[in-house]
Design a protein around this motif. Structure first.
Motif, PDB file in Angstrom:
ATOM      1  N   ALA A   9      34.344  27.781  78.575  1.00 23.27           N
ATOM      2  CA  ALA A   9      33.110  27.320  77.945  1.00 23.27           C
ATOM      3  C   ALA A   9      32.330  28.471  77.330  1.00 23.27           C
ATOM      4  O   ALA A   9      31.814  28.366  76.221  1.00 23.27           O
ATOM      5  CB  ALA A   9      32.241  26.582  78.963  1.00 23.27           C
ATOM      6  N   GLU A  10      32.232  29.592  78.049  1.00 27.16           N
ATOM      7  CA  GLU A  10      31.396  30.701  77.574  1.00 27.16           C
ATOM      8  C   GLU A  10      31.943  31.313  76.292  1.00 27.16           C
ATOM      9  O   GLU A  10      31.197  31.818  75.465  1.00 27.16           O
ATOM     10  CB  GLU A  10      31.257  31.779  78.663  1.00 27.16           C
ATOM     11  CG  GLU A  10      30.502  31.315  79.898  1.00 27.16           C
ATOM     12  CD  GLU A  10      29.109  30.786  79.585  1.00 27.16           C
ATOM     13  OE1 GLU A  10      28.444  31.327  78.697  1.00 27.16           O
ATOM     14  OE2 GLU A  10      28.698  29.803  80.227  1.00 27.16           O
ATOM     15  N   ALA A  11      33.268  31.322  76.143  1.00 21.84           N
ATOM     16  CA  ALA A  11      33.863  31.881  74.933  1.00 21.84           C
ATOM     17  C   ALA A  11      34.209  30.789  73.929  1.00 21.84           C
ATOM     18  O   ALA A  11      34.836  31.057  72.921  1.00 21.84           O
ATOM     19  CB  ALA A  11      35.097  32.692  75.285  1.00 21.84           C
ATOM     20  N   ASN A  12      33.810  29.540  74.265  1.00 23.07           N
ATOM     21  CA  ASN A  12      34.023  28.427  73.352  1.00 23.07           C
ATOM     22  C   ASN A  12      35.499  28.331  72.964  1.00 23.07           C
ATOM     23  O   ASN A  12      35.853  28.276  71.784  1.00 23.07           O
ATOM     24  CB  ASN A  12      33.150  28.645  72.106  1.00 23.07           C
ATOM     25  CG  ASN A  12      32.967  27.388  71.301  1.00 23.07           C
ATOM     26  OD1 ASN A  12      33.351  26.302  71.747  1.00 23.07           O
ATOM     27  ND2 ASN A  12      32.411  27.525  70.111  1.00 23.07           N
ATOM     28  N   CYS A  13      36.352  28.317  73.958  1.00 20.02           N
ATOM     29  CA  CYS A  13      37.798  28.413  73.718  1.00 20.02           C
ATOM     30  C   CYS A  13      38.343  27.153  73.044  1.00 20.02           C
ATOM     31  O   CYS A  13      38.034  26.037  73.459  1.00 20.02           O
ATOM     32  CB  CYS A  13      38.532  28.637  75.032  1.00 20.02           C
ATOM     33  SG  CYS A  13      40.315  28.764  74.796  1.00 20.02           S
ATOM     34  N   PRO A  14      39.180  27.340  72.036  1.00 19.96           N
ATOM     35  CA  PRO A  14      39.750  26.171  71.357  1.00 19.96           C
ATOM     36  C   PRO A  14      40.656  25.336  72.251  1.00 19.96           C
ATOM     37  O   PRO A  14      40.916  24.169  71.963  1.00 19.96           O
ATOM     38  CB  PRO A  14      40.548  26.775  70.194  1.00 19.96           C
ATOM     39  CG  PRO A  14      40.727  28.209  70.515  1.00 19.96           C
ATOM     40  CD  PRO A  14      39.581  28.595  71.398  1.00 19.96           C
ATOM     41  N   LEU A  22      39.970  24.469  75.316  1.00 24.89           N
ATOM     42  CA  LEU A  22      39.217  23.869  76.427  1.00 24.89           C
ATOM     43  C   LEU A  22      39.637  22.426  76.694  1.00 24.89           C
ATOM     44  O   LEU A  22      39.881  22.044  77.843  1.00 24.89           O
ATOM     45  CB  LEU A  22      37.719  23.945  76.131  1.00 24.89           C
ATOM     46  CG  LEU A  22      36.784  23.467  77.241  1.00 24.89           C
ATOM     47  CD1 LEU A  22      35.505  24.305  77.265  1.00 24.89           C
ATOM     48  CD2 LEU A  22      36.415  22.001  77.118  1.00 24.89           C
ATOM     49  N   ASP A  78      32.653  35.668  71.733  1.00 20.91           N
ATOM     50  CA  ASP A  78      31.569  34.687  71.746  1.00 20.91           C
ATOM     51  C   ASP A  78      30.770  34.700  73.045  1.00 20.91           C
ATOM     52  O   ASP A  78      29.787  33.978  73.177  1.00 20.91           O
ATOM     53  CB  ASP A  78      32.161  33.289  71.520  1.00 20.91           C
ATOM     54  CG  ASP A  78      31.199  32.380  70.763  1.00 20.91           C
ATOM     55  OD1 ASP A  78      30.173  32.890  70.285  1.00 20.91           O
ATOM     56  OD2 ASP A  78      31.482  31.189  70.652  1.00 20.91           O
ATOM     57  N   VAL A  79      31.204  35.494  74.023  1.00 15.12           N
ATOM     58  CA  VAL A  79      30.460  35.579  75.281  1.00 15.12           C
ATOM     59  C   VAL A  79      29.151  36.322  74.986  1.00 15.12           C
ATOM     60  O   VAL A  79      29.150  37.361  74.339  1.00 15.12           O
ATOM     61  CB  VAL A  79      31.277  36.333  76.355  1.00 15.12           C
ATOM     62  CG1 VAL A  79      30.437  36.634  77.584  1.00 15.12           C
ATOM     63  CG2 VAL A  79      32.511  35.529  76.730  1.00 15.12           C
ATOM     64  N   PRO A  80      28.009  35.778  75.447  1.00 11.59           N
ATOM     65  CA  PRO A  80      26.740  36.401  75.073  1.00 11.59           C
ATOM     66  C   PRO A  80      26.545  37.809  75.633  1.00 11.59           C
ATOM     67  O   PRO A  80      26.938  38.102  76.760  1.00 11.59           O
ATOM     68  CB  PRO A  80      25.688  35.433  75.627  1.00 11.59           C
ATOM     69  CG  PRO A  80      26.391  34.437  76.466  1.00 11.59           C
ATOM     70  CD  PRO A  80      27.854  34.562  76.243  1.00 11.59           C
ATOM     71  N   VAL A 119      39.857  33.448  65.985  1.00  9.61           N
ATOM     72  CA  VAL A 119      39.043  32.438  65.309  1.00  9.61           C
ATOM     73  C   VAL A 119      37.607  32.939  65.345  1.00  9.61           C
ATOM     74  O   VAL A 119      37.035  33.120  66.420  1.00  9.61           O
ATOM     75  CB  VAL A 119      39.163  31.065  66.004  1.00  9.61           C
ATOM     76  CG1 VAL A 119      38.353  30.017  65.244  1.00  9.61           C
ATOM     77  CG2 VAL A 119      40.616  30.622  66.088  1.00  9.61           C
ATOM     78  N   PRO A 129      33.951  33.306  65.752  1.00  7.54           N
ATOM     79  CA  PRO A 129      33.015  32.402  66.423  1.00  7.54           C
ATOM     80  C   PRO A 129      31.816  32.001  65.563  1.00  7.54           C
ATOM     81  O   PRO A 129      31.322  30.887  65.664  1.00  7.54           O
ATOM     82  CB  PRO A 129      32.537  33.205  67.636  1.00  7.54           C
ATOM     83  CG  PRO A 129      33.549  34.270  67.837  1.00  7.54           C
ATOM     84  CD  PRO A 129      34.087  34.588  66.475  1.00  7.54           C
TER      85      PRO A 129
END
Lengths: 79, 289
Positions: free
Chosen positions: B37-42, B44, B70-72, B234, B236
């Motif tokens: 979720a944190e890296a918005n993985c494709p 998921l 994409d991890v904050p 990809v 982000p």
């Protein structure tokens, strides 16, 4: 009975997606697991599966539209 | 530059809302971060749909701001002493036979987070003695005494990502160097028990050339790295490192062939491959588990 299909949350970090294309047309029979439509999120093209068995009644979103999580996308007539 | 606006057809994933909701519901109660979720993985939808997830400890904020990730980046939280237990309980609850544990970078901590990795490994093993454990670690700034701590906890797979070829590393990564990451992998391979596999991964589409990728493979084989994962970058968001290319499938296949010929024990090379994607299957393939 008419069931509503709403846009699921396809990406943890965004709630607005580009509606790609329909794979089922009004009048088509749909089964659970059939691909209903494709949506482009920030990272992928997601194929969204039907969660119902029935007949696709109405498409509420057109290809190329911008859609938000929770938007009404379609209705399915369920037996 | 090639067209990078239009997503290629192979970047297509299937999404089953019922299964993903079930997984989200399970994870919600556990107060854990997943890199999914944190890296918005494709992947998921695929992984959550099949009941797997990769935990990201000591987060959600990272002390580094790598341009691909994409991890904050931001203010870090104090170390949560109960997190190891919760990861172990989550592993049990999800019935994972193979668990992947990664973390944000914690350059703010005296031990850079090494002790928390050790504690998580120990707790997972205590509650899940038959589950194999894979760690995907930061570079620990190349500090060997910290690597020793994690090695001593005997993870089944020790993964540290190179991320990209030498020339692009300074443009893509933050506070990390190609040579430090190579040194980490070399040290782990030389000092870990023979039962620990050493793994790394890279992204394609950042502007790397074939000779650079082959050089990277040679650098990894020279230090006897076991597994290599290769997947498509990809971008982000517009703020992140600009995607240079959707790499054609043929090149993934070519890299797979070359990498296997160079002697890696296992290579996963395909656009949607990520470090921890199908990690269980990877370990089973080489370990006969």
């Amino acid at each position: 009975m008419l069931k509503e299909v709403h846009m699921p949350k396809l990406s943890p970090k965004s709630d607005e997606y580009f509606f790609g294309s329909w794979l089922k047309e009004p009048g088509d029979t749909v089964k659970t697991g059939d691909i209903l439509f494709e949506v482009e999120t920030d990272k992928v093209i997601s194929e969204v599966q039907s969660q119902e068995d029935g007949v696709l009644k109405e498409q509420k979103v057109a290809e190329g539209d911008s859609t938000k999580v929770g938007d009404l996308v379609a209705t399915i007539e369920v037996n | 530059m090639a067209d990078t606006k239009t997503k290629p057809q192979w970047l297509k994933v299937t999404y089953d809302q019922t299964k993903v909701d079930r997984m989200n519901h399970l994870l919600d109660g556990l107060q854990l971060n997943t890199v999914c979720a944190e890296a918005n993985c494709p992947n998921l939808g695929d992984c959550f749909g099949s009941g797997t997830a990769s935990f990201m400890i000591m987060g959600p904020n990272c002390t580094r701001a790598c341009r691909f990730c994409d991890v904050p980046h931001g203010k870090t939280a104090p170390i949560d002493l109960l997190e190891p237990l919760r990861v172990a309980q989550a592993t049990q609850k999800l019935g994972l036979k193979h668990v992947v544990v990664t973390s944000v970078d914690r350059d703010d901590l005296p031990d850079l987070g090494a002790t928390q990795f050790v504690n998580v490994i120990k707790e997972i093993r205590r509650l899940n003695p038959n589950t194999s454990i894979e760690v995907l670690t930061p570079d620990f700034q190349g500090r060997t005494e910290l690597l020793d701590q994690v090695i001593a906890a005997k993870p089944d797979v020790f993964n540290h990502n190179m991320e990209t070829v030498r020339s692009l590393t300074p443009k893509v990564r933050s506070r990390a160097t190609y040579d430090t990451s190579l040194k980490v992998l070399q040290y782990v391979k030389a000092h870990a028990p023979k039962t620990t596999f050493v793994k790394t991964g890279i992204m394609l589409g950042l502007g790397e050339t074939d000779p650079e990728v082959y050089q990277l493979m040679d650098d990894l084989r020279a230090i006897d790295v076991d597994f290599l994962t290769i997947g498509q970058y990809v971008q982000p968001s517009k703020k992140h490192y600009q995607l240079r290319e959707w790499v054609p499938m043929a090149r993934y296949q070519a890299y797979y062939q070359v990498a296997m010929a160079k002697g890696f024990k296992f290579v996963a090379s395909s656009p949607l491959v990520r470090s921890s994607y199908k990690a269980k299957e990877e370990l089973e393939a080489v370990d006969g588990k």
